[in-house]
Scaffold this active site. Sequence first.
Site, PDB file in Angstrom:
ATOM      1  N   LYS A 203      -7.285  -0.797  11.467  1.00 18.34           N
ATOM      2  CA  LYS A 203      -6.692  -1.244  10.187  1.00 18.34           C
ATOM      3  C   LYS A 203      -5.438  -0.416   9.900  1.00 18.34           C
ATOM      4  O   LYS A 203      -4.418  -0.926   9.446  1.00 18.34           O
ATOM      5  CB  LYS A 203      -7.718  -1.104   9.060  1.00 18.34           C
ATOM      6  CG  LYS A 203      -7.274  -1.664   7.719  1.00 18.34           C
ATOM      7  CD  LYS A 203      -6.483  -0.683   6.881  1.00 18.34           C
ATOM      8  CE  LYS A 203      -6.078  -1.299   5.569  1.00 18.34           C
ATOM      9  NZ  LYS A 203      -5.168  -0.453   4.795  1.00 18.34           N
TER      10      LYS A 203
ATOM     11  N   ASP B 218       4.056 -14.635  11.303  1.00 22.28           N
ATOM     12  CA  ASP B 218       2.751 -15.048  10.776  1.00 22.28           C
ATOM     13  C   ASP B 218       1.738 -13.914  10.984  1.00 22.28           C
ATOM     14  O   ASP B 218       1.189 -13.743  12.068  1.00 22.28           O
ATOM     15  CB  ASP B 218       2.338 -16.320  11.549  1.00 22.28           C
ATOM     16  CG  ASP B 218       1.010 -16.877  11.097  1.00 22.28           C
ATOM     17  OD1 ASP B 218       0.258 -16.165  10.414  1.00 22.28           O
ATOM     18  OD2 ASP B 218       0.729 -18.038  11.445  1.00 22.28           O
TER      19      ASP B 218
ATOM     20  N   GLU C 198       0.826  -1.220   0.000  1.00 25.06           N
ATOM     21  CA  GLU C 198       0.000   0.000   0.000  1.00 25.06           C
ATOM     22  C   GLU C 198       0.857   1.265   0.000  1.00 25.06           C
ATOM     23  O   GLU C 198       1.702   1.448   0.878  1.00 25.06           O
ATOM     24  CB  GLU C 198      -0.922  -0.012   1.227  1.00 25.06           C
ATOM     25  CG  GLU C 198      -1.902   1.164   1.223  1.00 25.06           C
ATOM     26  CD  GLU C 198      -2.888   1.119   2.382  1.00 25.06           C
ATOM     27  OE1 GLU C 198      -3.219   0.025   2.856  1.00 25.06           O
ATOM     28  OE2 GLU C 198      -3.309   2.201   2.806  1.00 25.06           O
TER      29      GLU C 198
ATOM     30  N   HIS D 234      -2.078  10.425   0.315  1.00 23.53           N
ATOM     31  CA  HIS D 234      -2.286   9.117  -0.292  1.00 23.53           C
ATOM     32  C   HIS D 234      -2.231   9.205  -1.814  1.00 23.53           C
ATOM     33  O   HIS D 234      -1.557   8.419  -2.473  1.00 23.53           O
ATOM     34  CB  HIS D 234      -3.641   8.572   0.166  1.00 23.53           C
ATOM     35  CG  HIS D 234      -3.846   7.154  -0.189  1.00 23.53           C
ATOM     36  ND1 HIS D 234      -3.243   6.134   0.511  1.00 23.53           N
ATOM     37  CD2 HIS D 234      -4.536   6.570  -1.185  1.00 23.53           C
ATOM     38  CE1 HIS D 234      -3.581   4.989  -0.032  1.00 23.53           C
ATOM     39  NE2 HIS D 234      -4.360   5.223  -1.066  1.00 23.53           N
TER      40      HIS D 234
HETATM   41  C1  MEV Z   1      -5.625   3.281   5.221  1.00 26.53           C
HETATM   42  O1  MEV Z   1      -4.888   2.153   4.837  1.00 26.53           O
HETATM   43  C2  MEV Z   1      -5.647   3.425   6.713  1.00 26.53           C
HETATM   44  C3  MEV Z   1      -6.521   4.548   7.262  1.00 26.53           C
HETATM   45  O2  MEV Z   1      -7.856   4.414   6.770  1.00 26.53           O
HETATM   46  C4  MEV Z   1      -6.498   4.452   8.761  1.00 26.53           C
HETATM   47  C5  MEV Z   1      -7.454   5.374   9.460  1.00 26.53           C
HETATM   48  O3  MEV Z   1      -8.493   5.743   8.895  1.00 26.53           O
HETATM   49  O4  MEV Z   1      -7.170   5.670  10.649  1.00 26.53           O
HETATM   50  C6  MEV Z   1      -6.030   5.889   6.789  1.00 26.53           C
END
Ligand code: MEV
Length: 449
Positions: A291, A307, A96, A404
Site C-alpha cells: 500500500k 487509470d 494523504e 505523519h
Molecule cells: C501509509 O499510507 C503507508 C505505510 O503504512 C506503508 C508501510 O507501512 O510500509 C506507512
Amino acid sequence: MYLWISETQREMTKPVSGFSRLTKNEKIEWLAENYLSNNENAVSILKQYWNEDEKLQKLHDEFIENTVSNFYLPLGLAPNFKINGRYLTLPMAIEESSVVAAASKAAKFWSERGGFKASVINNRKIGQVHFIFNGKKEKLKDLFKDIEPKLREAVKPITHNMEKRGGGILDIELIDKTSLLKNYYQLFVNFDTRDSMGANFINSCLEKFAEVLQEEAQKRSDFNNTEKGLNVIMSILSNYVPECLVRAEVSCPVSELSEDPNMSGEEFAEKFIQAVRIAEIEPYRAVTHNKGIMNGIDAVVMATGNDFRAVEAGIHAFAAKDGKYTSLTHDKIEEGLFKFWMEIPLALGTVGGLTGLHPLVKLALDILQKPSASELMEITAVAGLAQNFAALRSLITTGIQQGHMKMHLMNLLNQHNATEAEKEELTEFFVHHTITHSSVLEQLEKLRS
Ligand code: MEV
C-alpha cells in the site's frame, strides 16, 4: 432484522427517471431536496467548486455523466528524483499527508547515492475473447487456423494507425480452458500499444475479432450440428499485464545507508532487510507494505491522467502471482553493496485518454519532460520504490507517526479553523510535543483563551 423507515425516507427511496436529462442545476436541486434537506449549505458547497472559466468547467463536466461539481485533490511536487542520470520533479496528486514529503526525502537521499535506475523489461498488453464452444476441439482448431488471417484483416482499419507508430497486434492464440470450465475457450491476444494505454484500441480489436469468430462459426455447417455451436460471452482487455513489466532499483555501499549518528549503516541494512523479509513472507504485512508503494505509484498515475484502478488491480494480482500475496520490493547485500529493487506490471499511456484533454494532466506530462509510455513506467516505478524506502526507513527508525503527525498537524489545525498566527505558534510548540488530536485541540483552546 426489522428496519424502521420513516415516511420521509420512504419518499426519498423513490426512484428517479430521466435524471441524466436534467440540467446540472436541476440535478443539484433534486439532490438538495431529496437527500440534503437538512444541509442549507449543500448547493453552495457544490457550486463553490465550479470553475469560473466556463469552457474549462464544461470540459470537466463532460469527462463523466451526471456531473454536479469538481472534486479536488492536491497536486504536489517531489523534486530531486535522479532517474537514469536525469533529474526530474514528480507531480503527485494525492490527499494523504506526508506522502509527497517522504518521496522528496527519499529522492534527495538516493540522488546523493547514484540515483535510481529504471528500465522497461517488456511491454505487452493482453486482451481476450471469451467463448463457449460445444463441439469437437479439432474442428475449433481448424476453424481458428483458417480464419486467423481474416481476423487480422478485419481489424486493419483499427490497427492501421497503431501499426504506423510501430505497434499493433503481436499474436493471437486459441486457448483451451475446458479443464477449468466446460466448453470454455479464449482468443488470447497480445498487443503493443506504443505510447497509449490502449484500452479502447484493444477492446475495439477484440470486439471485431468476436464478430468475425461468431460469423465464421455460423458459416460452418459442421459447427451447426453441435448443440449450441459457438457462443461469444465477452471481449475485453485484461488489466493483468505480467508482460508489461518495469524494474526500478537503487544501490549504495552499506556504510552510506544510515543518516542517523546513533545507527550504523550495517544496523540500518540489517533491520531494513528484515522488514522486507517480513513483507515477503507475511501477507498481512505485505498488503500494508505494498500500500505504501502504491502511495507513490497512484499519485503519479493520477497526476498523469492514467487509470489507477487498472494499475492497482494489475499490481496486486502480480503480487499474488505465485499463489501467496507478497512484497513487491526485494533487497539484498552483495559485496558490501545494499541493493533494493522492484519489478511491477504497469500499463500506462502518455497519449490518448485524458492525456491530451485535461489541462493539469498535460502540464504534469510537461513537468516530466513529455515522457514516452516506457519512460512514464520507469518514473512511476521509481516513485513506488522511493515511497517504500521512505516508509521502511521511518518504520525501522523513528516510527511512522512522527513524520505523519507532523504533516497531519496542519490538517488538524485547519479542521479547527486555526488562524495563520495560531498555526505558526502551534507548529513551533509541537516540534517538542507529541501530536494527537486531543493535544492539538487542547493547545488551540489554551491559546484562544
Ligand atoms: C501509509 O499510507 C503507508 C505505510 O503504512 C506503508 C508501510 O507501512 O510500509 C506507512
